[in-house]
Design a protein around this motif. Structure first.
Motif, PDB file in Angstrom:
ATOM      1  N   LYS A 254       4.056   1.832   5.829  1.00  0.00           N
ATOM      2  CA  LYS A 254       2.813   2.566   6.117  1.00  0.00           C
ATOM      3  C   LYS A 254       2.402   2.258   7.543  1.00  0.00           C
ATOM      4  O   LYS A 254       2.153   1.106   7.891  1.00  0.00           O
ATOM      5  CB  LYS A 254       1.710   2.119   5.147  1.00  0.00           C
ATOM      6  N   ASP A 259      -7.443   3.173  10.560  1.00  0.00           N
ATOM      7  CA  ASP A 259      -7.955   3.736   9.312  1.00  0.00           C
ATOM      8  C   ASP A 259      -9.481   3.683   9.303  1.00  0.00           C
ATOM      9  O   ASP A 259     -10.071   2.657   8.986  1.00  0.00           O
ATOM     10  CB  ASP A 259      -7.381   2.958   8.119  1.00  0.00           C
ATOM     11  N   ASP A 277      -3.714  -1.532  10.196  1.00  0.00           N
ATOM     12  CA  ASP A 277      -3.317  -0.768   9.008  1.00  0.00           C
ATOM     13  C   ASP A 277      -1.918  -0.138   9.151  1.00  0.00           C
ATOM     14  O   ASP A 277      -1.459   0.594   8.274  1.00  0.00           O
ATOM     15  CB  ASP A 277      -4.373   0.309   8.714  1.00  0.00           C
ATOM     16  N   GLU A 338      -5.529   6.638   1.803  1.00  0.00           N
ATOM     17  CA  GLU A 338      -4.605   7.473   2.571  1.00  0.00           C
ATOM     18  C   GLU A 338      -3.191   6.915   2.643  1.00  0.00           C
ATOM     19  O   GLU A 338      -2.231   7.654   2.812  1.00  0.00           O
ATOM     20  CB  GLU A 338      -5.153   7.690   3.990  1.00  0.00           C
ATOM     21  N   THR A 364      -0.260  -2.109   4.002  1.00  0.00           N
ATOM     22  CA  THR A 364      -1.594  -2.692   3.860  1.00  0.00           C
ATOM     23  C   THR A 364      -2.379  -1.694   3.018  1.00  0.00           C
ATOM     24  O   THR A 364      -3.162  -0.914   3.523  1.00  0.00           O
ATOM     25  CB  THR A 364      -2.244  -2.873   5.247  1.00  0.00           C
TER      26      THR A 364
HETATM   27 ZN    ZN Z   1      -5.377   2.306   5.045  1.00  0.00          ZN
END
Ligand code: ZN
Ligand code: BES
Ligand code: MN
Length: 490
Positions: A254, A259, A277, A338, A364
């Motif tokens: 990710k 974020d 993030d 997300e 994360t």
């Molecule tokens: Zn996030």
């Protein structure tokens, strides 16, 4: 990139000890046994080590602790660091001793008299990993990590290990640099550029841009980036060090460079932390660097989804329904959940394109995993006991905390949506597990898979075992070890 301290291994040379400037580290066992180098130091210092060993303060010393004698008489050194370590020290103890040396925060060159210590390599690794500072945005000129010289019985013997260690330190530092970098500097484009530069290491790099992602139907991933001025991207790093017909291991990360939560905006307090993030993508990138640098004999493909989650007039709204690359529909209840949207499409793309033998994703992903496991252990979710146990062992051997969490149909049921195939959140209860269930919907049934929720361990506000506070690089060593032990041909 922040460079780890350079290390030279040389043969033990008692004459050279007198002349060494900077710091000299000498190792003594808890019961006061000295090797030849220590005995030499003891003579030079007119018995200082012997007096130390006989003192009450030595009786209180525990393994892997260090006591410093400043400006020792009879030597050129500015400090003599006396390390308490048994001859049969475990690799963990030896690393801890190295970390203790690293904490002394000195700019001076360091000579380690490691000759008799079985775990000299581990001691040096601990020292190098702990001596990290992210200084890219300090205008005052920073001192580079001072060089380390280690005197060992047989420098030839440690040569291969030394190359592997350089690769590990560089990979960990790369991850820490990426995680530390603020989001106005590490945009999706800058992240992709840094990955593209890894072509020099022999990695095959592909950057998928928005128009290609659209064609592939990666709408879940794209929906996260709609509100941002930075373009969404997927970066692929292929390392083909194994045999030609061998299916690769896929690592998926990710990479949310920031974020905000999107329209489901996060509160202001602590939001600056969301610059980390992209931690999952940071680990995948660091591991790929390590594998390439040490010429790993395995096929591994790293894929990262690079997006920024911002609120704007074009941002995804709560309640929007989006179709994934897989073809099912997701009702986006909360735009702050997300990460799973990004991973879902990249996981699907990874399996369809590279037909891997196994998939490990890092993210994360949830604040809830911090409530459950704190900052000590990452959450481990898996559909495959064998792969999972192998990973847990690798993490344990590398001193990177990891703890398995459950997956179950009953948690999956919590994702039911009234109007679409699923919702992107399951409610407050079992928040980390429902996030894992969401991901599992994008993992093929018989595909061995691990999801690592690293929200608690990627960046920590106090010192961790091998890092000063800040980005830890958690996972680079465990994954590198997993590849070495399970995927490399002998
Ligand atoms: Zn996030
Ligand atoms: N990036 C966060 C998770 C996170 C929190 C990482 C704290 C590191 C530290 C993730 O995108 C997120 O916002 N998760 C939400 C999910 C919720 C809306 C279901 C969370 O954990 O609150
Ligand atoms: Mn979020």
């Amino acid at each position: 990139m922040t460079q780890p301290a350079a290390v030279t291994f040389i043969e033990t040379d008692l004459e050279q000890i007198t002349q060494a400037t900077g710091r000299v580290a000498v190792i003594i066992t808890p019961d006061g046994k000295m090797d030849a180098a220590a005995r030499r130091v003891n003579r030079l210092t007119k018995g200082a080590l012997k007096r130390l060993i006989e003192s009450d303060s030595w009786a209180d010393m525990k393994s892997a602790q260090v006591k410093t004698l400043a400006w020792p008489v009879g030597m050129e050194a500015e400090a003599l660091d006396v390390v308490c370590l048994p001859r049969s020290a475990s690799s963990e103890e030896a690393r801890k001793a190295g970390v203790a040396l690293g904490k002394l925060k000195s700019d001076a060159a360091c000579l380690i008299l490691a000759g008799q210590v079985r775990r000299a390599m581990d001691l040096v690794l601990g020292l190098r990993l702990r001596s990290y500072a992210f200084s890219a945005h300090k205008t005052a000129k920073q001192k580079e990590n001072a060089a380390i010289t280690a005197m060992v019985a047989d420098p030839q013997e440690v040569q291969d290990d030394a190359t592997a260690q350089d690769a590990i330190c560089e990979g960990v530092f790369m991850t820490r640099d990426l995680v530390s970098e603020p989001a106005n500097h590490l945009t999706t484009t800058e992240f992709a550029n840094r990955i593209a530069a890894m072509e020099d290491l022999g990695l095959k790099i592909t950057i998928l841009e928005e128009d290609e992602l659209q064609k592939l139907g990666m709408n879940l991933l794209l929906s996260v980036g709609y509100g941002s001025a930075s373009p969404s991207k997927v970066a692929v790093m292929e390392w083909n060090g194994g045999t030609k017909d061998e299916a690769p291991l896929a690592l998926v990360g990710k990479g949310v460079v920031f974020d905000t939560g999107g329209i489901s905006l996060k509160p202001a307090a602590g939001m600056e932390e969301m610059t980390m993030d992209m931690g999952g993508a940071g680990v995948v990138t660091g591991v790929m660097h390590t594998l390439a640098r040490r010429n790993a004999r395995a096929n591994v493909v790293g894929l990262v989804g690079l997006v920024e989650n911002m609120p704007s007039d074009r941002a995804t709204r709560p309640g929007d329904v989006v179709t994934s690359m897989k073809g099912d529909t997701v009702e986006i209840i909360n735009t702050d959940a997300e990460g799973r949207l990004v991973l879902a499409d990249v996981l699907w793309y990874a399996q369809k394109t590279y037909k891997p033998s196994g998939v490990i994703n890092l993210a994360t992903l949830t604040g809830a995993i911090i409530i459950g496991l704190g900052h000590e252990k990452a959450g481990v979710f898996s559909n495959n006991d064998k792969l999972c146990n192998t990973f847990l062992r690798a993490a344990d051997n590398e001193g990177e905390g990891a703890w398995r969490m459950p997956l179950d149909q009953v948690y999956d049921d919590m994702l039911k949506s009234r109007i679409a195939d699923m919702k992107n959140v399951g409610g407050r209860a079992a928040g980390s597990i429902t996030a894992g269930q969401f991901l599992q919907r994008y993992v093929e049934d018989d595909m061995p898979w691990i999801h690592l929720d690293i929200a608690g361990v990627a960046s920590v506000s106090s010192d961790t075992p091998y890092a000063p506070k800040g980005a830890s690089g958690w996972g680079v060593m465990a994954l590198n070890r997993l590849v070495a032990d399970q995927y490399e041909a002998d």
